[in-house]
Design an enzyme around this catalytic site. Structure first.
Site, PDB file in Angstrom:
ATOM      1  N   ASP A 231       0.803  -1.222  -0.051  1.00  0.00           N
ATOM      2  CA  ASP A 231       0.035   0.187   0.176  1.00  0.00           C
ATOM      3  C   ASP A 231       1.057   1.034  -0.132  1.00  0.00           C
ATOM      4  O   ASP A 231       2.132   1.404   0.865  1.00  0.00           O
ATOM      5  CB  ASP A 231      -0.822  -0.301   1.219  1.00  0.00           C
ATOM      6  CG  ASP A 231      -2.427   0.508   1.298  1.00  0.00           C
ATOM      7  OD1 ASP A 231      -2.001   1.766   0.363  1.00  0.00           O
ATOM      8  OD2 ASP A 231      -3.069   0.780   1.793  1.00  0.00           O
TER       9      ASP A 231
HETATM   10  C1  BGC Z   1      -5.149   3.093   0.039  1.00  0.00           C
HETATM   11  C2  BGC Z   1      -5.484   2.888  -0.867  1.00  0.00           C
HETATM   12  C3  BGC Z   1      -5.121   3.284  -2.816  1.00  0.00           C
HETATM   13  C4  BGC Z   1      -3.233   4.333  -2.153  1.00  0.00           C
HETATM   14  C5  BGC Z   1      -3.474   4.533  -3.087  1.00  0.00           C
HETATM   15  C6  BGC Z   1      -3.678   4.511  -0.130  1.00  0.00           C
HETATM   16  O1  BGC Z   1      -3.978   5.322   1.062  1.00  0.00           O
HETATM   17  O2  BGC Z   1      -4.975   2.332   1.486  1.00  0.00           O
HETATM   18  O3  BGC Z   1      -6.264   1.714  -0.723  1.00  0.00           O
HETATM   19  O4  BGC Z   1      -4.888   2.516  -2.807  1.00  0.00           O
HETATM   20  O5  BGC Z   1      -3.776   4.760  -0.843  1.00  0.00           O
HETATM   21  O6  BGC Z   1      -3.995   5.723  -3.555  1.00  0.00           O
END
Ligand code: BGC
Length: 749
Positions: A231
């Site tokens: 993530d």
């Molecule tokens: C989130 C993800 C997301 C990623 C990119 C993170 O903060 O937890 O779900 O895909 O950011 O935006």
């Protein structure tokens, strides 16, 4: 490995490899154009594209390209329809292709452990079977279009509070049965191109470097061969991540981790083959992504808006319909109250926030269908009552036949990044609903929210409709459902509890001092409420229709099977009402063996069925090993206790009119380890133990004592060593040790 990937890999230097395993920027992967390694792009997900072509940055909804905002995950799951999920996956895939996006960052499949989690609106369910079925269909739908998915957030990312560092204490059985199961079928059957490892720690290790979840379960047990990415900003120890199967760090790291990777390879603490494996996964993804890129691809966004409305209709849940207040009649005078009717709340905040192509509110759509008067009644920007607006609403309510209040949670109430602290609607909305119901009892409440709310006015509203966050066309969908243009068919994918204090994780959410204990274990959602026989506001699986369905003639094709076999369950469902509709036939399995502590019943199958008035259809389900199994940590595997299983079929977890039984015989006993501390009931249950005790003790005072019910009861839990003491030499310690050795030997053979 593809030939091309092998060639690329063989030409890369160590530094190039180290660079390749993290992002080039916020959304792009590293490319080496001269070597023919192209650039590919990923975008959020999960219910619409958030593609930032200019100015890539974490959260910037406004500068992402316009895209269709479909209903959010919580909403989609309420359809209980795999076809709906597959259709959304396909449509998103088409939009992604038209924008040159190779991977959409979704679906998000985390279990709703507590209704307070700020991202519950993105997640599917409190039940792992339903969640993984939704994810499987979505992934297949999208990947069949040649666009990859990223199944997220792996795993147990169940709260936003301290999400980047929280350490969750979860026992293995709970992890496997609840939190990992939500991913499992999707991983095995739909084979997502990528999986996103989450921010949190599980039992002391970060999910992005977790030896158990990433390596033991995902790679070794489930045989996942795709790419695992972090993530955004979730990488803690990059080298440990690589060793445990984290291929790609997102976004980039300004070269810091590249240096650490190079050093570790040079020092021999990171085998080059391990890095190569990660590089190969990245190259495979680039290859697959680039292969499907089509500069000529286009997408008809206006037809996707219509599709978004059709999808939203499948998801709306009719919670209550007393006196058949709904559907509304075109000639009835209806007062519509609440700003959400004009300015809908149709999506949640954070990384899933989409820049919609258009927004269709309910009010103008309702005006086309009936006799509508509108008044605001309350403000969404403040929780305080507006006396003038309330007075006007009450006055109008008295002169209309029916009142429909569009209530819901303002944006700030729920979002990625933080959790809710309560389950209430703003007080001004609750007060207005109660006051309106006093003036006009023919009141319907329409809700826009991402997760359950308490409903102090539940007894006063004749109708309650849960719209969740229905996407950009949610207004059109809601108007059609309210006026009966379409028949509601959504069912709750989560329990609506009466109050926050009733919820299973209430005492342990969100934890303290950086740690949280999952003390409720496998008793999440309805598993908890059913075990505690607790009343709830609306049960898991609940959803009404404008027609009525009846289930009859439940049959199982076998009355007894071995756990390795399967049983086919068949049931007939008839539409006994006057209009066409869709019902959701739900199947729950109950283990009555009492061998281990298990939930009362668990969802193991479901089907959405459309029926014309009077029509009858037969629905068939096949139940196999996993339908009866629990995870047994002592053998590190799934296991089915021998015993009788009740198969319940109905329309919600608490409306299960039909049941049938099947006996299942286990092929996987748990090897017992006997010792001097083994209780006597276990000793006596074994022929060898029983013989020794009977031979030595049948004429002793101990046996005579054992005839008294209370003493007999006490003796069953008494350890063998105590019986040695009490038998006054009739069973010596030597005898007991010999028995223990013989019993353990017998267990092994
Ligand atoms: C989130 C993800 C997301 C990623 C990119 C993170 O903060 O937890 O779900 O895909 O950011 O935006």
């Amino acid at each position: 490995m593809k030939k091309r990937v092998k060639q690329w890999l063989s030409k890369l230097t160590l530094a190039q490899k180290a660079r390749l395993v993290s992002g080039a920027d916020w959304w792009r992967l590293v490319s080496y154009e001269k070597m023919g390694i192209p650039s590919i792009m990923v975008s959020d997900g999960p219910h619409g594209l958030r593609t930032q072509k200019q100015n890539p940055q974490p959260f910037g909804p406004d500068d992402s390209i316009p895209a269709t905002c479909f209903p959010s995950g919580a909403t989609l799951a309420s359809s209980w329809d795999r076809k709906v999920l597959a259709t959304v996956g396909k449509a998103l895939g088409d939009e992604a292709k038209a924008e040159g996006v190779s991977v959409v960052l979704g679906p998000a499949v985390n279990i709703k452990r507590s209704p307070l989690c700020g991202r519950n609106f993105e997640y599917y369910s409190e039940d792992p079977f339903l969640a993984t079925q939704c994810a499987t269909a979505y992934i297949k739908g999208m990947q069949d279009e040649g666009v990859g998915t990223s199944l997220k957030h792996f795993c147990a990312n169940n709260q936003e509070d301290h999400r980047l560092t929280i350490d969750e204490h979860i026992d293995e059985r709970t992890l496997r049965e609840i939190y990992l199961s939500a991913f499992e079928t999707a991983v095995k059957e739909a084979k997502p191109w990528t999986i996103m490892a989450s921010y949190n720690k599980i039992n002391g290790s970060y999910a992005c470097e977790h030896p158990y979840t990433l390596k033991h379960v995902l790679r070794d047990d489930w045989k996942y061969r795709g790419l695992v990415m972090s993530d955004w900003g979730a990488t803690n120890d990059r080298v440990a991540g690589l060793k445990n199967g984290l291929d790609l760090e997102m976004p980039g790291n300004n070269g810091l981790n590249d240096k650490k990777i190079i050093q570790a390879v040079k020092k021999g603490t990171l085998p080059l083959e391990t890095l190569d494996e990660a590089v190969a996964h990245v190259l495979e993804l680039i290859y697959a992504g680039a292969k499907h890129l089509d500069p000529k691809a286009t997408c008809d966004l206006s037809s996707h808006h219509l599709l978004a409305a059709e999808i939203a209709k499948e998801c709306i849940v009719l919670l209550k319909n007393q006196n058949e207040i709904l559907p509304l009649g075109s000639d009835e005078t209806v007062l519509v109250v609440g700003p959400f009717a004009r300015t809908p709340r149709y999506q949640g905040g954070g990384s899933s926030h989409v820049h919609p192509t258009q927004i269709e509110a309910a009010l103008p759509c309702m005006e086309k269908l009936g006799k509508i008067t509108f008044t605001e009644g309350f403000s969404v920007d403040s929780d305080a009552e507006d006396p003038a607006a309330v007075a006007k609403a009450l006055e109008l309510a008295a002169t209309h036949q029916k009142v429909v209040v569009f209530a819901g949670m303002p944006d700030a109430y729920e979002s990625e990044g933080y959790d809710r602290t309560h389950m209430q609607l703003p007080p001004n909305q609750n007060a207005l609903i109660t006051a309106l119901a006093k003036v006009n009892p023919h009141l319907v409440v329409v809700l826009s929210n991402g997760s359950p709310v308490e409903m102090p006015w539940v007894g006063q509203a004749e109708g309650i409709v849960e719209g969740y966050l229905g996407g950009q066309a949610s207004g059109k969908a809601m108007a059609d459902i309210l006026y009966g243009v379409d028949n509601p068919s959504g069912h709750l994918a989560e329990t609506f509890p009466l109050r926050l204090e009733d919820t299973p994780a209430y005492l342990n959410f969100p934890g303290a001092q950086g740690e949280v204990d999952y003390r409720e274990g496998v008793f999440v959602g309805y598993r908890y409420y059913d075990a505690r026989k607790m009343p709830v506001l609306f049960p898991f699986g609940h959803g009404l229709s404008y027609t009525t369905f009846r289930l009859t003639d439940l049959r199982v094709d076998k009355s007894a099977i071995q756990d390795t076999g399967s049983v086919t369950v068949t049931v007939d469902v008839t539409n006994i009402g006057a209009r066409c509709g869709k019902c959701v036939v739900q199947l729950y399995v109950q283990d009555t063996s009492n061998e281990v502590i298990r939930p009362v019943r668990e969802l193991k199958e479901f089907a959405k069925v459309e029926l014309q008035p009077g029509e009858r259809k037969t629905v068939s389900f096949t139940l196999g090993y996993r339908s009866f199994a629990y995870f047994e940590p002592r053998i590190e595997d799934w296991r089915v206790p021998t015993g009788e299983y009740v198969i319940h079929v109905g329309f919600s977890s608490r409306d299960l009119p039909l049941s049938a039984k099947v006996r299942v015989a286990s092929t996987r006993p748990v090897p017992k380890v006997f010792s001097l501390n083994t209780p006597m009931d276990e000793i006596m249950n074994h022929p060898l133990g029983r013989k020794l005790v009977m031979d030595r003790l049948s004429h002793s005072p101990l046996a005579a004592a054992g005839t008294d019910k209370m003493v007999a009861q006490m003796m069953t839990t008494m350890p063998l060593r105590a019986v040695v003491d009490f038998s006054q030499g009739l069973i010596s310690e030597k005898d007991a040790l010999a028995l223990v050795a013989a019993l353990n030997k017998a267990e092994k053979t």
